[in-house]
Write a protein that holds these residues in place. Structure first.
Motif, PDB file in Angstrom:
ATOM      1  N   PRO A 112       0.788  -1.249   0.000  1.00 54.14           N
ATOM      2  CA  PRO A 112       0.000   0.000   0.000  1.00 54.14           C
ATOM      3  C   PRO A 112       0.818   1.297   0.000  1.00 54.14           C
ATOM      4  O   PRO A 112       0.383   2.266   0.593  1.00 54.14           O
TER       5      PRO A 112
ATOM      6  N   ILE B 194      -2.191  -7.069   1.953  1.00 55.67           N
ATOM      7  CA  ILE B 194      -1.933  -5.650   1.690  1.00 55.67           C
ATOM      8  C   ILE B 194      -2.505  -4.743   2.777  1.00 55.67           C
ATOM      9  O   ILE B 194      -2.504  -3.537   2.659  1.00 55.67           O
ATOM     10  N   GLN B 195      -2.986  -5.357   3.864  1.00 60.69           N
ATOM     11  CA  GLN B 195      -3.556  -4.562   4.957  1.00 60.69           C
ATOM     12  C   GLN B 195      -2.456  -4.159   5.948  1.00 60.69           C
ATOM     13  O   GLN B 195      -1.372  -4.725   5.946  1.00 60.69           O
ATOM     14  N   PRO B 196      -2.752  -3.175   6.825  1.00 65.26           N
ATOM     15  CA  PRO B 196      -1.702  -2.617   7.693  1.00 65.26           C
ATOM     16  C   PRO B 196      -1.070  -3.636   8.649  1.00 65.26           C
ATOM     17  O   PRO B 196      -1.746  -4.547   9.131  1.00 65.26           O
TER      18      PRO B 196
ATOM     19  N   GLY C 166       0.025   0.519   6.218  1.00 67.03           N
ATOM     20  CA  GLY C 166      -1.035   0.759   5.243  1.00 67.03           C
ATOM     21  C   GLY C 166      -2.101   1.717   5.741  1.00 67.03           C
ATOM     22  O   GLY C 166      -2.651   2.502   4.963  1.00 67.03           O
ATOM     23  N   LEU C 167      -2.381   1.681   7.011  1.00 63.50           N
ATOM     24  CA  LEU C 167      -3.414   2.570   7.557  1.00 63.50           C
ATOM     25  C   LEU C 167      -2.990   4.038   7.441  1.00 63.50           C
ATOM     26  O   LEU C 167      -3.730   4.881   6.942  1.00 63.50           O
TER      27      LEU C 167
ATOM     28  N   VAL D   5      -6.577  -4.846  12.374  1.00 67.40           N
ATOM     29  CA  VAL D   5      -6.300  -3.734  13.282  1.00 67.40           C
ATOM     30  C   VAL D   5      -7.108  -3.966  14.554  1.00 67.40           C
ATOM     31  O   VAL D   5      -8.307  -4.184  14.486  1.00 67.40           O
TER      32      VAL D   5
END
Lengths: 185, 373
Positions: B32, B115-117, B171-172, B337
């Motif tokens: 990301p 692909i997430q934080p 990513g966040l 998260v």
């Protein structure tokens, strides 16, 4: 002012992220703390998009909205996915052209307006998202029409200046729309 | 003061780097961090800079090496698997005492992961950005404004200590938008000259050599130890942390980056129930802000670290606390998260005297090492 945790959800291409950005920008104009977080995961590839927007008076911790007090749903899968998460007393607005449902919950404020149809009828094709934002303003008073008009000016890309006026018309249209109360609660 | 604008973390960092005089960007696409490279691709050609999408991460980091050796402010950005590929080049930068900004917008891992934080590259960032004795400065932003602010700080300290600096985001932070006030712009001409740089000089001085190869062991040891002395100075002078509500706190939560935002919300929840919790938010991960932890030891009943990993930074807290009080861990990994409610529960358990390292597994909390739970 009240804090808002807002979830916007729909198909990719309906302008979910843009509507969220306009709401977020109104918070900036109003001098509030805010965050805007898009879903960017694998689900985006599947054609749905959602977006978390927080407006608050103190710095925002988690920008991820898990228990929205406002839900704007522009398609049925999004409505079904998030309706159960809305907090009691929350506000739910759906695009009735796309989501033909009556709510099963009685502890929420509900509004169904045919936003996509309204957009087409008024020469504002593609702006159902902003019509819904106008309706949200009327229902909650989360900002003001003046701030949202400035937010539109800030959010519309410089390459499409003609869209500013159309977005402002869509805001007003949603704001002035009176709910026909077709759903008996 | 300039007007606040709404920007994504990735874009704010890119603009801040340009405003810090960076005109050279070499990268390879990956989610990301995408918007960062895309922003550079759009802006660099308009301001006489270089944006180059290399054929691979390995090529990109070696272009960074070359540009840095020539004395310019240079950067690259990637996400977790891409940073692994850059590891060799980062070690070369360390070995040749070259500054450069490396941005890691972390995603779930190991392997291709997701692909997430995530924050599971903490060990890589603070321990092993490549082979050999060596470190990079590591900054952990927690807001979009800090994504912006730490860009110029990382360039400045990297130049000062002649070493690479990393911004360890996730990513966040990369994807979210918040209001940001952009810094005043400086141009490359405003920056002090680097007398060591291997750039053209028309034979007006002795030529400079930039190199990390020392075949004589004594020369290599001397160069590594010279660097260790610099590291000692950095550890003494460059620790940074933010303290939130720690004055009266006896439960000290330690969290950085996105996890610190969640921890802040959780602390607000438990304070309403009378639990005296406070937050230490490390801003530099290397050097680790040990002093902030140590200063709170006399008043602490227990520590709790919250991370988007299986528990990595918790080891640095334990090294500092050295067994004097319990150090608990709670986290999620793989791109999940944690919620403020979950973290609040972990704080309440810590307040009750429980000792644990916990990860939620298939919606059930499981212990990841010793302890009663």
């Amino acid at each position: 002012m009240q804090n808002y945790n807002i979830m916007l959800a729909g198909f990719g291409g309906q302008g979910i992220l843009f509507a969220g950005k306009v709401i977020a920008y109104s918070g900036l104009i109003d001098g509030r703390e805010l965050s805007w977080l898009p879903s960017y995961g694998p689900e985006m590839r599947g054609g749905t998009a959602n977006c978390s927007v927080c407006l608050a008076d103190e710095p925002i911790g988690s920008p991820l909205v898990l228990a929205p007090d406002i839900l704007i749903a522009m398609n049925l899968p999004s409505y079904e996915r998030f309706i159960g998460d809305v907090v009691s007393g929350g506000t739910v607005i759906v695009d009735r052209t796309m989501v033909d449902v009556c709510p099963t919950r009685h502890d929420i404020q509900f509004s169904a307006l045919p936003a996509t149809q309204l957009a087409e009828d008024n020469g504002l094709k593609g702006l159902a998202n902003i019509i819904l934002v106008g309706r949200l303003l009327r229902m909650t008073g989360f900002s003001t029409l003046e701030s949202l008009n400035i937010a539109v000016e800030k959010s519309v890309p410089a390459s499409k200046p003609q869209m500013v006026e159309f977005n402002k018309q869509a805001l007003t249209l949603g704001y002035e729309f009176l709910d026909p109360k077709e759903c008996e609660l | 003061m300039s007007e606040k604008v709404l920007m994504k973390g990735n874009e704010a960092l890119a603009e801040a780097a340009i405003r810090a005089g960076c005109r050279h960007f070499f990268g390879y696409p990956i989610t990301p961090q995408t918007e960062l490279a895309a922003y550079m691709a759009k802006r660099m050609p308009k301001i006489g800079g270089v944006y180059l999408q290399a054929e691979s991460e390995v090529a990109a980091i070696n272009m960074v090496y070359g540009a840095s050796a020539a004395g310019v402010r240079v950067m690259t950005s990637s996400s977790s698997p891409g940073i692994s590929l850059k590891a060799e080049g980062i070690s070369y930068l360390i070995g040749a005492d070259l500054p450069a900004l490396i941005v890691n917008v972390q995603r779930g891992a190991p392997g291709l992961g997701g692909i997430q934080p995530s924050q599971a590259d903490y060990w890589m960032a603070t321990r092993a950005n490549g082979h050999g004795d060596g470190h990079v400065l590591v900054f952990a932003p927690s807001t979009v404004q800090e994504m912006c602010d730490y860009a110029s700080l990382a360039f400045a300290l990297g130049d000062k200590y002649r070493m690479p600096a990393m911004i360890l985001a996730d990513g966040l932070l990369g994807q979210m938008m918040e209001p940001v006030e952009l810094p005043e712009a400086i141009t490359p001409e405003d920056l002090p000259l680097k007398p060591w740089a291997a750039c053209g000089h028309k034979n007006r001085r002795e030529h400079n050599t930039v190199n990390s190869l020392f075949l004589v062991a004594q020369e290599l040891e001397d160069s590594v130890i010279e660097r260790e002395q610099r590291y000692a100075k950095i550890k003494a002078e460059e620790q940074r942390a933010e303290l939130v509500l720690t004055d009266d706190a006896d439960i000290i939560v330690v969290a950085f980056g996105a996890a610190a935002r969640i921890a802040r919300s959780a602390i607000k929840l438990v304070r309403e129930q009378g639990i005296k919790a406070g937050l230490v938010r490390p801003i530099t991960l290397w050097p680790y802000p040990k002093d902030s932890i140590a200063n709170l030891l006399p008043q602490a009943k227990a520590f709790l670290t919250v991370e988007l990993s299986c528990g990595q930074m918790v080891e640095d807290v334990r090294l500092t606390v050295n067994g004097k009080v319990p150090v608990n861990f709670f986290g999620h990994t793989g791109g999940i998260v944690p919620t403020p409610a979950e973290v609040a529960e972990a704080i309440r358990m810590t307040d009750k005297g429980e000792q644990f390292s916990l990860l939620p597994y298939k919606s059930k909390l499981i212990a990841t090492e010793g302890g009663p739970k």
